[in-house]
Design a protein around this motif. Sequence first.
Motif, PDB file in Angstrom:
ATOM      1  N   LEU A  78      -0.557  10.838   9.433  1.00 15.63           N
ATOM      2  CA  LEU A  78       0.625  11.222   9.344  1.00 15.63           C
ATOM      3  C   LEU A  78       0.947   9.242   8.406  1.00 15.63           C
ATOM      4  CD1 LEU A  78       3.115  12.984  11.761  1.00 15.63           C
ATOM      5  CD2 LEU A  78       2.140  13.520   9.290  1.00 15.63           C
ATOM      6  N   ILE A  79       0.026   8.557   9.050  1.00 15.11           N
ATOM      7  CA  ILE A  79       0.048   7.404   8.097  1.00 15.11           C
ATOM      8  C   ILE A  79      -0.400   7.214   6.925  1.00 15.11           C
ATOM      9  CG2 ILE A  79       0.164   4.608   8.531  1.00 15.11           C
ATOM     10  CD1 ILE A  79       2.248   5.802  10.703  1.00 15.11           C
TER      11      ILE A  79
ATOM     12  N   ILE B 131      -6.195   1.785   6.808  1.00 16.37           N
ATOM     13  CA  ILE B 131      -7.070   0.687   7.829  1.00 16.37           C
ATOM     14  C   ILE B 131      -5.808   0.370   9.075  1.00 16.37           C
ATOM     15  CG2 ILE B 131      -8.082  -1.818   8.620  1.00 16.37           C
ATOM     16  CD1 ILE B 131      -8.763  -1.917   5.714  1.00 16.37           C
ATOM     17  N   LYS B 132      -6.454   1.125  10.136  1.00 13.13           N
ATOM     18  CA  LYS B 132      -6.046   0.287  11.281  1.00 13.13           C
ATOM     19  C   LYS B 132      -5.498  -0.999  11.940  1.00 13.13           C
ATOM     20  CE  LYS B 132      -5.234   2.709  16.369  1.00 13.13           C
ATOM     21  NZ  LYS B 132      -5.524   3.931  17.073  1.00 13.13           N
ATOM     22  N   ASN B 133      -4.263  -1.419  12.427  1.00 14.89           N
ATOM     23  CA  ASN B 133      -4.579  -2.908  12.673  1.00 14.89           C
ATOM     24  C   ASN B 133      -3.371  -2.627  13.764  1.00 14.89           C
ATOM     25  OD1 ASN B 133      -2.152  -2.832  11.102  1.00 14.89           O
ATOM     26  ND2 ASN B 133      -3.140  -3.286   9.698  1.00 14.89           N
TER      27      ASN B 133
ATOM     28  N   SER C 184       0.702  -1.569   0.081  1.00 15.22           N
ATOM     29  CA  SER C 184       0.009   0.367   0.026  1.00 15.22           C
ATOM     30  C   SER C 184       0.528   1.203  -0.261  1.00 15.22           C
ATOM     31  CB  SER C 184      -1.141   0.154   1.373  1.00 15.22           C
ATOM     32  OG  SER C 184      -1.828  -1.060   1.220  1.00 15.22           O
ATOM     33  N   THR C 185       2.235   1.498   0.282  1.00 18.40           N
ATOM     34  CA  THR C 185       2.811   2.065   0.361  1.00 18.40           C
ATOM     35  C   THR C 185       4.475   1.874   0.126  1.00 18.40           C
ATOM     36  OG1 THR C 185       4.252   1.375   2.651  1.00 18.40           O
ATOM     37  CG2 THR C 185       2.458   2.300   2.844  1.00 18.40           C
ATOM     38  N   GLY C 186       4.486   0.959  -0.024  1.00 19.90           N
ATOM     39  CA  GLY C 186       6.407   1.317  -0.667  1.00 19.90           C
ATOM     40  C   GLY C 186       7.323   1.021   0.931  1.00 19.90           C
TER      41      GLY C 186
END
Length: 459
Positions: free
Chosen positions: A309-310, A321-323, A74-76
Amino acid sequence: MNKEGNYLFKKIFGESYPIEEITKGCLEKDAFDLNRKIYFNLYRKKVYLASSYDLLPTERKVELCTEAIDFYESTGLIIPPNTIFKNIYLVPAGFKYSYKVNDFYLVDKLKVNKFNTIEMLEQIIISKYNFNKANLLMSGGADSTLLLLLLHKNQPSIKVNSIIFKSGKIDKDLIRARRICKDLNSCLIELDSKKSKEEEVKNFLIKQTEKLKEPIYEPLLFTYREILKNTKECNIIFDGQGADSILGGLGHHHLVSIYKNKFVRFFSSLGLFNFLLFGFKFIKVKNRFLYRIFKLIISLKENSLEECLISSLYSSNKKFIKNNFLKLNIEIIKMYSNKYDDIATVSLLFLCIISARELQKYRVDDNFIYCLPFLEKEFIHYCLSLPKEYKVKGKKRKIQIIDYLNAYFPNSFSSSQQLPFEPNSSHVLYSKNDIFQDPLVKSKNIRAISIAKLESILN
């Protein structure tokens, strides 16, 4: 030193355990030595530390973490203390070991009495980098220009070849680079971007994954190799890496002030950002400008600054999605913000990212000596400790660098930031369905190749 619970091992494992070094010297690591990686894990009620993850004791073979892979796709990125490996961690930027409590703690800010950033950088260059000739990675931007100016000023006899890679929309920067190199007596080497063969890029990415023993986070690796191939006269390379991160030059430094604006928070509480995002579904033509707006709105609607920020790191086609995996990164950001101001907090987060991503460039060819003055550990700590108004004020970023350069080259530099060039590998591996011109979507095939190779190595 620290409040109870603000220690690294206790934050991750919930309680204290005995410590054992597999690699000697791990506990002596400087808090801001980004080049040195310290891996650790909990094994049979003892915390082990080593210079490489494959040296750590485990019940089974090292495995990839599913949530980490999802975040990487998702972010690299994988942001320390997380790694892509299950139950294996890295000591993040800013943490130093305490023998008193047997744990790593976040170091305090320095008591800064002098606020002349350029003078300190100048002294670092004079004391640590004494060469007759060198290469400089030139973007035409403020950071590389400052390095060239300080080298010319303090070592007038040094021969500096400046190297610029002509890819992307850099016309103005190229014109400026030509003028500045002429004024500062530096030979400017202009490298043209050529479309590479897909198989060549793939083979390179596979070999680099084998060498690094981790996923490829830096999409510029292939481009960087092409630059090194044209660097022939000497093996000394100066790079302005890190200046944006530690001196308030990132868009994220501006993002935190936008997020904390009371009107923005009020609009978010009313759900207006969700309404704006719904409107994007009806826009047929999407470009890079709209991509930035889209990403900004998504980030601003999050419930906390840490989540903002995330979320801002995600590609346009993935949802934050917070995990449990991300909770650790969020907790570390909270630790940063409890001890540092919001500008320095962003800097610390991106120093973690640099340690994982950008520093991979300097592993492409070990025959070169890489000079990174902005990432010298004492300079990092000093810049983090500066009052934020010396770095960011309103829309102005990297204030001291911009003001210093404009005194030499009037009205030549501003705080606006742009990508110096487009990764060469993206020309042949990018996704053709990229409606937003999102660089993370473009480079997703790089991540797929790297993960596939890493899985084969571990199996």
